[in-house]
Design a protein around this motif. Sequence first.
Motif, PDB file in Angstrom:
ATOM      1  N   ARG A  45       4.069  14.869   6.420  1.00  0.00           N
ATOM      2  CA  ARG A  45       3.486  14.627   5.114  1.00  0.00           C
ATOM      3  C   ARG A  45       3.551  13.135   4.749  1.00  0.00           C
ATOM      4  O   ARG A  45       2.554  12.527   4.366  1.00  0.00           O
ATOM      5  N   HIS A  46       4.741  12.571   4.884  1.00  0.00           N
ATOM      6  CA  HIS A  46       4.892  11.161   4.515  1.00  0.00           C
ATOM      7  C   HIS A  46       4.158  10.248   5.490  1.00  0.00           C
ATOM      8  O   HIS A  46       3.715   9.168   5.115  1.00  0.00           O
ATOM      9  N   LEU A  47       4.017  10.711   6.724  1.00  0.00           N
ATOM     10  CA  LEU A  47       3.225   9.932   7.686  1.00  0.00           C
ATOM     11  C   LEU A  47       1.757   9.903   7.266  1.00  0.00           C
ATOM     12  O   LEU A  47       1.119   8.844   7.271  1.00  0.00           O
ATOM     13  N   ILE A 101       9.185  12.724  12.739  1.00  0.00           N
ATOM     14  CA  ILE A 101       8.830  12.129  11.451  1.00  0.00           C
ATOM     15  C   ILE A 101       8.282  13.214  10.541  1.00  0.00           C
ATOM     16  O   ILE A 101       7.578  14.108  11.012  1.00  0.00           O
ATOM     17  N   ASP A 102       8.557  13.142   9.251  1.00  0.00           N
ATOM     18  CA  ASP A 102       7.972  14.097   8.304  1.00  0.00           C
ATOM     19  C   ASP A 102       6.459  13.883   8.270  1.00  0.00           C
ATOM     20  O   ASP A 102       5.984  12.821   7.862  1.00  0.00           O
ATOM     21  N   THR A 125      -5.014  19.073   4.981  1.00  0.00           N
ATOM     22  CA  THR A 125      -3.691  18.477   5.172  1.00  0.00           C
ATOM     23  C   THR A 125      -2.775  19.402   5.972  1.00  0.00           C
ATOM     24  O   THR A 125      -2.109  18.963   6.922  1.00  0.00           O
ATOM     25  N   TRP A 170      -3.069   7.186   4.754  1.00  0.00           N
ATOM     26  CA  TRP A 170      -4.043   7.102   3.664  1.00  0.00           C
ATOM     27  C   TRP A 170      -3.843   5.802   2.875  1.00  0.00           C
ATOM     28  O   TRP A 170      -4.787   5.076   2.591  1.00  0.00           O
ATOM     29  N   ALA A 171      -2.590   5.562   2.505  1.00  0.00           N
ATOM     30  CA  ALA A 171      -2.279   4.407   1.667  1.00  0.00           C
ATOM     31  C   ALA A 171      -2.724   3.112   2.341  1.00  0.00           C
ATOM     32  O   ALA A 171      -3.419   2.281   1.746  1.00  0.00           O
ATOM     33  N   THR A 172      -2.326   2.956   3.597  1.00  0.00           N
ATOM     34  CA  THR A 172      -2.567   1.689   4.284  1.00  0.00           C
ATOM     35  C   THR A 172      -4.049   1.435   4.506  1.00  0.00           C
ATOM     36  O   THR A 172      -4.541   0.327   4.249  1.00  0.00           O
ATOM     37  N   HIS A 217       1.344   3.648  -3.276  1.00  0.00           N
ATOM     38  CA  HIS A 217       0.620   4.919  -3.127  1.00  0.00           C
ATOM     39  C   HIS A 217       1.352   6.059  -3.829  1.00  0.00           C
ATOM     40  O   HIS A 217       0.720   6.946  -4.408  1.00  0.00           O
ATOM     41  N   TYR A 218       2.687   6.019  -3.801  1.00  0.00           N
ATOM     42  CA  TYR A 218       3.457   7.110  -4.413  1.00  0.00           C
ATOM     43  C   TYR A 218       3.361   7.081  -5.935  1.00  0.00           C
ATOM     44  O   TYR A 218       3.619   8.098  -6.589  1.00  0.00           O
ATOM     45  N   TYR A 247       0.590  10.272   4.230  1.00  0.00           N
ATOM     46  CA  TYR A 247       0.474   9.436   3.031  1.00  0.00           C
ATOM     47  C   TYR A 247       0.440   7.954   3.418  1.00  0.00           C
ATOM     48  O   TYR A 247      -0.306   7.166   2.842  1.00  0.00           O
ATOM     49  N   MET A 248       1.245   7.596   4.397  1.00  0.00           N
ATOM     50  CA  MET A 248       1.262   6.198   4.829  1.00  0.00           C
ATOM     51  C   MET A 248      -0.078   5.796   5.436  1.00  0.00           C
ATOM     52  O   MET A 248      -0.580   4.689   5.192  1.00  0.00           O
ATOM     53  N   ALA A 268       0.828  -1.206   0.000  1.00  0.00           N
ATOM     54  CA  ALA A 268       0.000   0.000   0.000  1.00  0.00           C
ATOM     55  C   ALA A 268       0.861   1.254   0.000  1.00  0.00           C
ATOM     56  O   ALA A 268       0.679   2.155  -0.817  1.00  0.00           O
ATOM     57  N   ASN A 299      11.667   7.791   5.548  1.00  0.00           N
ATOM     58  CA  ASN A 299      10.575   7.829   6.508  1.00  0.00           C
ATOM     59  C   ASN A 299       9.864   6.490   6.589  1.00  0.00           C
ATOM     60  O   ASN A 299       9.587   5.980   7.674  1.00  0.00           O
ATOM     61  N   GLN A 305      -6.728   2.870   2.940  1.00  0.00           N
ATOM     62  CA  GLN A 305      -7.495   2.776   1.700  1.00  0.00           C
ATOM     63  C   GLN A 305      -7.171   1.504   0.921  1.00  0.00           C
ATOM     64  O   GLN A 305      -7.982   1.025   0.126  1.00  0.00           O
ATOM     65  N   HIS A 306      -5.991   0.951   1.149  1.00  0.00           N
ATOM     66  CA  HIS A 306      -5.601  -0.285   0.457  1.00  0.00           C
ATOM     67  C   HIS A 306      -6.609  -1.398   0.717  1.00  0.00           C
ATOM     68  O   HIS A 306      -6.885  -2.205  -0.178  1.00  0.00           O
TER      69      HIS A 306
END
Lengths: 215, 215
Positions: B162-164, B159-160, B140, B169-171, A174-175, B166-167, A170, A202, B173-174
């Motif tokens: 933004r990338h957190l 931790i950044d 966001t 959302w990705a995980t 996603h990227y 995205y992770m 995922a 990250n 929604q997967h």
Amino acid sequence: MPESSNSPPKSNSKKMRRQEAEALILSAAEKVFSEAGFGGATMQLIADVAGLPKANLHYYFPTKESLYRQVVQKIFLDWLKAADVFDHADGPAEGIGAYIDAKMEISRRHPEGSKVWASEVMHGAPVIQDYLETTLKEWTDGRIAVIERWIAEGRMDAIDPRHLLYMLWATTQHYADFGHQIATLNGSTELTDAQWQEAKENIKRIISRGIGARD
Amino acid sequence: MPESSNSPPKSNSKKMRRQEAEALILSAAEKVFSEAGFGGATMQLIADVAGLPKANLHYYFPTKESLYRQVVQKIFLDWLKAADVFDHADGPAEGIGAYIDAKMEISRRHPEGSKVWASEVMHGAPVIQDYLETTLKEWTDGRIAVIERWIAEGRMDAIDPRHLLYMLWATTQHYADFGHQIATLNGSTELTDAQWQEAKENIKRIISRGIGARD
DNA sequence: GTCTATACACTGATAGAC
DNA sequence: GTCTATCAGTGTATAGAC
């Protein structure tokens, strides 16, 4: 020697031209399918992108679906091959880290393929259902065994391997699949080299610590 | 009182019927768009699913694109609303944990919406680009500020944000977007209640430890 | 407001000249 | 092998009866 069907130069040349034409069409098709979806893509547009008349596409690929099928198969095989880094590792931080790097590189270099794959799966995998049930299932079971060994050896916490794999897929895909959304939130600019690096670091850091990797 | 345009019963009744019809069509459209994509969906099929003649769809929604637009908008608003749990939390483990729970619940209950959203973004967000640039960007930025405050207060690692996000959302929604793949790898069976619970717990555990949450 | 019948454009696929 | 011309089928959208 009345038979000329085996003459190497001519045969090779013909095969070469055929392979080149097919590769050209497949590349154009991957691009168009990823941008418009299967239903939104048209053979005319694929032909235009490839710089060929529409009829040529039907000469090499009898139907739109057969062309699409080959696009999806090619993506799946590339993706499986790149995933083998998982095995050549001593422990979870190294193996999963290399896997994240490899998948992020695919997301960066070939986002079209990732999108076609995502679209195919989202619509119920009408074309590659058999791949999911055979090849992907076997690959997944193999990787689950590796993760379970790491857990048994005390090299990481007792995380469910299945959900860990889903998280890896995922996050990395996603990227590619949501690259447009990410770029928009990034001020409508594609991620820079440094930002891609940050993303990788990250993800690796969060997951490595999250599973208690101790290799 | 010569004017009857304001008479409550009749007017309400009319509005009710219109709202009911629109809701019925929107629901059918969400289902069909998620299964076939925008290009693959047909007004005829949406009409069949809704149990209405095709022309009625064009009465309530002038074009296929206008119907699609409203489907995507509805999904986006539901999704934003559910995301507000982020704010009513003291620290990262609680806030992010509640967010994961909320998003996983959406993935489970409304996978169609998630798929339509994913498809729209994958194709370059031709319809909701303005939402990405305004509403989503603002939401966001607000959540990034919250995470940065947690970091500044020493409640989690640096931790950044933004990338957190995205992770996250990705995980989450997967499990909706790739639900078919997950079900196939699960022996061609939908995840059970217990498996959904396991998924949530695994994700929350990995991310909470991965970011060093200390609330 | 609702539905049938239809106009008009476009798509995948093919026939047939070269 | 390559390309032009074209067909049959389907799609969106609308006109007009009810």
